[in-house]
Motif scaffolding. Structure first.
Motif, short mmCIF file in Angstrom:
data_model
loop_
_atom_site.label_atom_id
_atom_site.label_comp_id
_atom_site.label_asym_id
_atom_site.label_seq_id
_atom_site.Cartn_x
_atom_site.Cartn_y
_atom_site.Cartn_z
N ASN A 69 0.82 -1.21 0.00
CA ASN A 69 0.00 0.00 0.00
C ASN A 69 0.86 1.26 0.00
OD1 ASN A 69 -2.48 -1.25 -0.07
ND2 ASN A 69 -2.59 -1.46 2.16
N ALA B 83 2.04 3.22 -3.05
CA ALA B 83 1.19 4.18 -3.74
C ALA B 83 1.92 5.49 -3.97
CB ALA B 83 -0.09 4.42 -2.94
N ARG C 64 1.58 0.67 -10.27
CA ARG C 64 0.82 0.27 -11.45
C ARG C 64 1.48 -0.90 -12.17
NH1 ARG C 64 0.20 1.34 -16.81
NH2 ARG C 64 -1.96 1.48 -17.52
N TRP D 248 0.60 -4.13 -10.51
CA TRP D 248 -0.74 -4.57 -10.88
C TRP D 248 -0.76 -5.10 -12.31
CZ3 TRP D 248 -4.41 -5.90 -7.82
CH2 TRP D 248 -4.47 -5.34 -6.54
N VAL E 106 -9.30 -1.66 -15.56
CA VAL E 106 -9.01 -0.50 -14.72
C VAL E 106 -7.62 0.05 -14.98
CG1 VAL E 106 -10.60 -1.12 -12.89
CG2 VAL E 106 -8.26 -1.98 -12.81
N ALA F 65 -13.06 4.08 -14.13
CA ALA F 65 -11.92 3.84 -13.24
C ALA F 65 -11.90 4.88 -12.12
CB ALA F 65 -10.61 3.90 -14.04
N ARG F 66 -12.31 6.12 -12.45
CA ARG F 66 -12.30 7.17 -11.43
C ARG F 66 -13.35 6.89 -10.36
NH1 ARG F 66 -13.48 13.28 -12.95
NH2 ARG F 66 -15.43 12.16 -13.22
N ASN G 49 -12.12 4.33 -8.07
CA ASN G 49 -11.19 4.86 -7.06
C ASN G 49 -11.92 5.55 -5.93
OD1 ASN G 49 -8.85 3.93 -8.25
ND2 ASN G 49 -8.63 5.76 -9.56
N GLU G 50 -12.99 6.25 -6.29
CA GLU G 50 -13.74 6.97 -5.27
C GLU G 50 -14.44 6.02 -4.29
OE1 GLU G 50 -16.21 9.46 -7.60
OE2 GLU G 50 -14.58 10.81 -8.17
N ALA H 95 -13.06 4.01 -2.65
CA ALA H 95 -12.16 3.80 -1.52
C ALA H 95 -12.79 4.31 -0.22
CB ALA H 95 -10.83 4.49 -1.78
N SER I 222 -15.34 -1.71 -1.73
CA SER I 222 -14.17 -1.73 -2.59
C SER I 222 -13.47 -3.09 -2.51
CB SER I 222 -13.22 -0.61 -2.17
OG SER I 222 -12.03 -0.70 -2.88
N TRP J 23 -12.81 -6.22 -5.35
CA TRP J 23 -11.54 -6.90 -5.62
C TRP J 23 -11.66 -8.39 -5.38
CZ3 TRP J 23 -7.85 -5.25 -8.51
CH2 TRP J 23 -7.65 -3.88 -8.66
#
Lengths: 267, 267
Positions: free
Chosen positions: A128, A131, A138, A141, B102, B124-125, B128-129, B131, B137, B141
């Motif tokens: 994490n 990031a 990325r 991933w 993504v 994708a945005r 992310n939101e 989160a 979230s 996954w």
DNA sequence: CGTTATGTTGAGCTCCCTCAAGGTTGGTGG
DNA sequence: CCACCAACCTTGAGGGAGCTCAACATAACG
């Protein structure tokens, strides 16, 4: 010949200086040197060694860390109802093992070292924290996605192709994956050579055929494409012909990586 | 009989009120009602309809959004060198399509609607939101991991088992996946019934066998386990026997979901 | 009510599995 | 250094699961 072989093989990036994974990320995943060095630092900090035939990850136990192979090969297998075991993935030096572990779920498979494996560990927390290195994060991933892509290709391969094509495809894939890590070398005469600790039993199992048929199939590929497997090394005499034979197209591994570099490497 | 069938089938959560995915996340992935409603809101906001045989996602084009199927089935296929096509995954109502999108990478596969598909889109945005909804979230996954797990299972299945077992395993998997969405119904006599728009050609292709053999295999399963496929619906007369026959163990789909609920559903 | 997709059944053939028997290699200890 | 052992590799013969080709039946559909 053995002298040349040793020389070439030893030219691969020393795992203590630049890991195979770092090499690949820089060369084929648009990662900066600095990020790659950062990754290597993390990996070097937390290492373990796993003996041949011993589990890297056991079945059913939840993990909260991922492992990156620095040296050696591992296989991921599923135990089938009848008691047989099926190889569902091969992990080469530089590969990430069981990326799904970041969610802490129990695994449906077990990962076993083929030869002696040295692996670096990254905890979910450390992952994490990456990031702050968006390109690196990325890229990791991307590796996970690539392994999914490989899984699909394996499926389509054994679903559609005959034994010779399946085995050929497997060999082409291993060569390309190692090449991306800088672990496949061009020989005099244009052949490609790489280290591979798999036995015919492993290759046969991964390509969904009996050991005996794997043997016959490899013999056929030796005759047709100059395939030589000896002393834990595999040489593919005529790689382009072998790729054409099984319709190999490596883009399922390369993904979005700058395809120019890839095309050049295999021009 | 048809009356009862229709009644039961129509009892599934209406896609306009609670999506199949939301049902599954709440019932089997420890997601709160509020989070599930939030997801449904997003999905309802951005919908599209895809006609049978038409691509949901095309090969090679990079995407930056994921699709969640609200209604209908889709298949993910790979075009093989010879021109043949191989189904590598099936997407049921409630499934997430091409999660790898993504990262914005080009896809190695194309996704085609089998019957008419209604899908919700998450950029994708927006992803992310999410989160800010950690459980949600994480559950998404989890779904991505489960689809990887299914992919491995498919591989092991066709690598090891004979045609009858392969087909049986595929059917058991579809039943369980639909059941998690609340889309598989118990019949009088204990059989299980669900809607399935796949033809024998699809089933055969996914289970790696010729159409003719798929037909013979399904006939055998009909005799042995009371399997009936008619009018776009499949009924499995004796599911436990079918599961035992092919050694089906659904834990590769259920993952960490509270297994008590799963065990009860299939007790 | 023809037309097209899908389902059904048969016959022959072939790829690959299984079983069986060596051969080869590499490691280990006397 | 040699004997031995355990993996691993190699080759042969026979049989069977599933493919291919071919025909027909049935259902979906405008």
């Amino acid at each position: 010949m053995p002298d040349l072989v040793d020389t070439l093989v030893n030219e691969r990036p020393s795992a203590l200086q630049t890991s195979f994974l770092a090499h690949k990320l820089v060369a084929h995943r648009n990662v900066h040197d600095a990020d790659a060095r950062h990754l290597d630092t993390i990996l070097r900090r937390n290492q373990r060694t796993v003996e041949p035939g011993t589990p890297l990850m056991e079945l059913g136990s939840p993990h909260s860390e991922i492992h990156i192979i620095l040296e050696g090969w591992a296989l991921r297998r599923k135990i089938m109802p009848g008691g047989a075991s099926q190889i569902v993935a091969l992990h080469l030096p530089g590969d990430i093992c069981e990326f799904n572990a970041v969610l802490g779920t129990a695994s449906d498979t077990e990962t076993i070292a083929v030869d002696r494996v040295r692996a670096g560990t990254i905890s979910a927390r450390a992952l994490n924290e990456l990031a702050t290195h968006p390109r690196l994060s990325r890229a990791l991933w991307l590796e996970a996605m690539a392994s999914g892509s490989i899984q699909r290709q394996w499926f389509a391969n054994i679903a559609c192709a005959n034994a010779a094509s399946r085995m050929a495809h497997l060999l082409c894939e291993l060569e390309l994956r190692l090449d991306l890590m800088g672990a496949s070398q061009t020989q005099r005469g244009g052949g490609r050579l790489f280290a591979c600790p798999l036995t015919q039993m492993h290759l046969g199992n991964a390509a969904a055929m009996s050991v005996e048929h794997a043997n016959r199939t490899l013999a056929q590929l030796r005759r047709q494409f100059g395939l030589v497997a000896r002393n834990g090394q595999i040489e593919i005499g005529d790689l382009p012909a072998l790729q054409a034979f099984c319709g190999f197209d490596g883009s399922y591994i390369a993904l979005e990586t700058n395809n120019r570099a890839l095309a050049m490497a295999h021009n």
